[in-house]
Design an enzyme around this catalytic site. Structure first.
Site, PDB file in Angstrom:
ATOM      1  N   ASP A  21      50.400 -11.394 -28.582  1.00 39.69           N
ATOM      2  CA  ASP A  21      51.858 -11.270 -28.454  1.00 39.69           C
ATOM      3  C   ASP A  21      52.461 -12.652 -28.229  1.00 39.69           C
ATOM      4  O   ASP A  21      52.169 -13.309 -27.233  1.00 39.69           O
ATOM      5  CB  ASP A  21      52.180 -10.339 -27.286  1.00 39.69           C
ATOM      6  CG  ASP A  21      53.655 -10.291 -26.945  1.00 39.69           C
ATOM      7  OD1 ASP A  21      54.476 -10.608 -27.830  1.00 39.69           O
ATOM      8  OD2 ASP A  21      53.992  -9.947 -25.798  1.00 39.69           O
ATOM      9  N   ASN A  23      55.952 -13.309 -28.272  1.00 38.12           N
ATOM     10  CA  ASN A  23      57.326 -13.327 -27.762  1.00 38.12           C
ATOM     11  C   ASN A  23      57.525 -12.563 -26.464  1.00 38.12           C
ATOM     12  O   ASN A  23      58.664 -12.369 -26.015  1.00 38.12           O
ATOM     13  CB  ASN A  23      58.300 -12.804 -28.830  1.00 38.12           C
ATOM     14  CG  ASN A  23      58.029 -11.353 -29.208  1.00 38.12           C
ATOM     15  OD1 ASN A  23      57.106 -10.719 -28.680  1.00 38.12           O
ATOM     16  ND2 ASN A  23      58.817 -10.821 -30.126  1.00 38.12           N
ATOM     17  N   ASP A 200      45.318   2.693 -48.499  1.00 44.85           N
ATOM     18  CA  ASP A 200      45.174   3.710 -47.461  1.00 44.85           C
ATOM     19  C   ASP A 200      45.142   5.121 -48.043  1.00 44.85           C
ATOM     20  O   ASP A 200      45.959   5.473 -48.903  1.00 44.85           O
ATOM     21  CB  ASP A 200      46.353   3.584 -46.489  1.00 44.85           C
ATOM     22  CG  ASP A 200      46.312   4.618 -45.378  1.00 44.85           C
ATOM     23  OD1 ASP A 200      45.439   4.489 -44.495  1.00 44.85           O
ATOM     24  OD2 ASP A 200      47.134   5.553 -45.396  1.00 44.85           O
ATOM     25  N   GLU A 263      40.336   3.224 -49.110  1.00 46.65           N
ATOM     26  CA  GLU A 263      39.934   4.039 -47.968  1.00 46.65           C
ATOM     27  C   GLU A 263      39.834   5.475 -48.453  1.00 46.65           C
ATOM     28  O   GLU A 263      40.810   6.042 -48.954  1.00 46.65           O
ATOM     29  CB  GLU A 263      40.957   3.968 -46.832  1.00 46.65           C
ATOM     30  CG  GLU A 263      40.507   4.784 -45.627  1.00 46.65           C
ATOM     31  CD  GLU A 263      41.644   5.317 -44.770  1.00 46.65           C
ATOM     32  OE1 GLU A 263      41.397   5.604 -43.589  1.00 46.65           O
ATOM     33  OE2 GLU A 263      42.764   5.473 -45.282  1.00 46.65           O
TER      34      GLU A 263
END
Length: 529
Positions: A21, A23, A200, A263
């Site tokens: 992270d 921010n 996907d 996938e």
């Protein structure tokens, strides 16, 4: 040996919400990934696969796409993505991103237009059907996340189909205009410099237009937590026209020198994987689920998976993963805490020795364990809906531990979006990077060996022994032969190679003797001329 850049590649999967992270909002983002690319490159991987970062209401954490061609603000901007690609390429890392072609979010502009009427330009971009005479859904299809695969829409006075959440309406990929639009999305990202796509749930991309009922599944002694598990899924997915669309996608990606991996899950996954990768005009490879939901890692499991993909003309190239964002962490599935250290090293060497592409999930190189998430902290919609019988996916999506002695393990200055693993501080990157005997250091050595060995990258694989716990196989090219031996059990096993010639051990873990392998011991040896 000359090879395509992707063949034999090691790809590092990053779940953007949980990697780093930048921010201070408790959620990982694209600049956070960019800031840690030196670390990723140091592993010796060929590239990274980024799970979805597209504009989304995040009901399925990015797999419900509201805009295929933009970055969700929680992850950054398109400029941040461009910077990530530039910095990755500067480190010779390829960038692979998800493409979700079977469904969108119900907040996508395409769906807003489609549901507005039955005669607009996108009226047939999604799967719509009239109710039966009694008002019930058009057929018996069930969604993966529970309940019917149909939701009533008052605007059109019809049902729309969704294989997953009600907020993930099914695209009608039979429609040529939809196929064109999806390929335009792919071109958008290829033009921005991506090197490939993980496609996907592609076996869900097309349905039976006749909307025939699915037959019931055979009786099972297992616990069925979803109505979905009570059916054979032969009409709501896996239509024979899917490969025709994939041929168009492959033609496009070939123009850019890009890579495609499918996938494919489900009961008939292997046959579909082979269909989607057959020859030279469909996808480059398919992502095997053989290990992701297995209760135990056994020699028989490895043998069965590998021997299903022999080196034969016209047969696709396999890809393997032991962990990902949908499956529990492997060290928690396959061993006990007291053996986790030895087991994780053996497992990593096994993955690095397999024929095919290999995928490492972020934190796998640290030996991260599955985190137990209380109901009050769950984010996974499937886990919430089926609590407590379904083991949720959140426990494998927890924040990356960068520094064990920093607030929130160096992931964020704010409270992370998911709880931290209680035992993850001792597995943090900073700690392991300073220890040349750590799993992190061993992972780097294992991948370095793979990267510099034609036999491990491209060679044939022949299983020599696969008994209760002992697994031994050969990897070979015309110029190079290697023996890879693994004890997948906690107790020592007798093993003495009867291979002629002089063998040199290149890498080992655990107690490796001339005639015995200790518990979870393993080695890779090369025939010396």
């Amino acid at each position: 040996m000359a090879r395509e850049w992707w063949r034999g590649a090691a790809i590092y999967q990053i779940y953007p919400r949980s990697f780093a992270d930048s921010n201070g909002d408790g959620i990982g983002d694209l600049p956070g990934i960019t800031a840690h690319l030196d670390y990723v490159a140091s592993l010796g991987v060929t590239g990274i696969w980024l799970s979805p970062f597209f504009t989304s209401p995040m009901k399925d954490f990015g797999y419900d796409v509201a805009d295929y061609c933009d970055v969700d603000p929680i992850f950054g901007t398109l400029a941040d993505f461009d910077a990530l690609v530039t910095e990755a390429h500067r480190r010779e890392l390829r960038v692979i991103i998800d493409q979700v072609y079977s469904h969108t979010s119900d907040l996508h502009a395409w769906f807003a237009e489609s549901r507005a009427s039955r005669d607009n330009a996108k009226a047939d971009w999604y799967v719509w059907a009239d109710a039966k005479a009694d008002g019930s859904p058009p057929n018996n299809w069930q969604s993966v996340f529970g309940g019917p695969a149909w939701t009533w829409d008052a605007r059109r006075q019809q049902y729309y189909m969704h294989n997953f959440l009600t907020s993930q309406p099914q695209l009608n990929v039979h429609n040529p205009a939809v196929r064109d639009a999806l390929l335009a999305v792919a071109r958008f990202w290829l033009d921005r410099g991506v090197d490939g796509f993980r496609v996907d749930a592609i076996n869900f991309a097309m349905h039976d237009p006749e909307l025939r009922d699915n037959p019931p599944a055979p009786a099972s002694n297992g616990v069925r937590t979803r109505p979905f598990d009570y059916q054979q899924h032969i009409h709501n997915q896996s239509h024979p026209d899917i490969p025709v669309f994939l041929e168009r996608l492959r033609a496009l990606t070939d123009d850019y020198g890009a890579f495609t991996v499918a996938e494919v899950g489900g009961a008939n996954a292997e046959a579909e994987m082979k269909a989607f990768t057959a020859g030279d005009d469909r996808l480059n490879t398919a992502y095997g689920f053989n290990f992701l939901y297995a209760d135990a890692l056994t020699p028989a499991l490895v043998r069965e998976a590998i021997e299903a993909w022999p080196d034969k003309p016209g047969l696709g190239w396999p890809s393997w993963a032991f962990e990902n964002h949908d499956a529990p962490r492997a060290v928690s599935r396959w061993t006990t805490p007291e053996h986790a250290g030895l087991f994780a090293r053996m497992k990593m060497l096994l993955l690095a020795s397999l024929r095919g592409n290999i995928f490492l999930y972020y934190g796998e190189e640290l030996g991260l364990t599955q985190v137990e998430i209380g109901f009050e902290d769950l984010k996974d919609p499937e886990a919430i809906a089926n609590w407590p019988l379904t083991l949720g996916r959140d426990g494998a999506r927890t924040p990356m531990p960068w520094c064990g002695d920093s607030a929130n393990l160096g992931f964020s200055i704010a409270k992370p979006w998911l709880p931290l693993g209680k035992d993850h501080a001792d597995k943090a990157v900073k700690l392991q990077a300073a220890d040349d005997q750590s799993l992190l250091a061993f992972t780097r050595r294992a991948l370095a060996l793979r990267n510099h060995s034609d036999a491990l990258l491209l060679g044939e694989m022949r299983v020599l022994v696969a008994d209760d716990t002992l697994l031994v196989f050969e990897r070979a090219t015309a110029e190079n032969r290697m023996i890879c031996a693994f004890n997948l059990g906690a107790e020592p096993v007798r093993w003495r190679s009867d291979q002629t010639g002089r063998w040199q051990i290149l890498i080992e873990t655990g107690d490796v003797g001339p005639e015995e392998l200790g518990g979870y011991a393993a080695y890779v040896a090369e025939l010396v001329a």
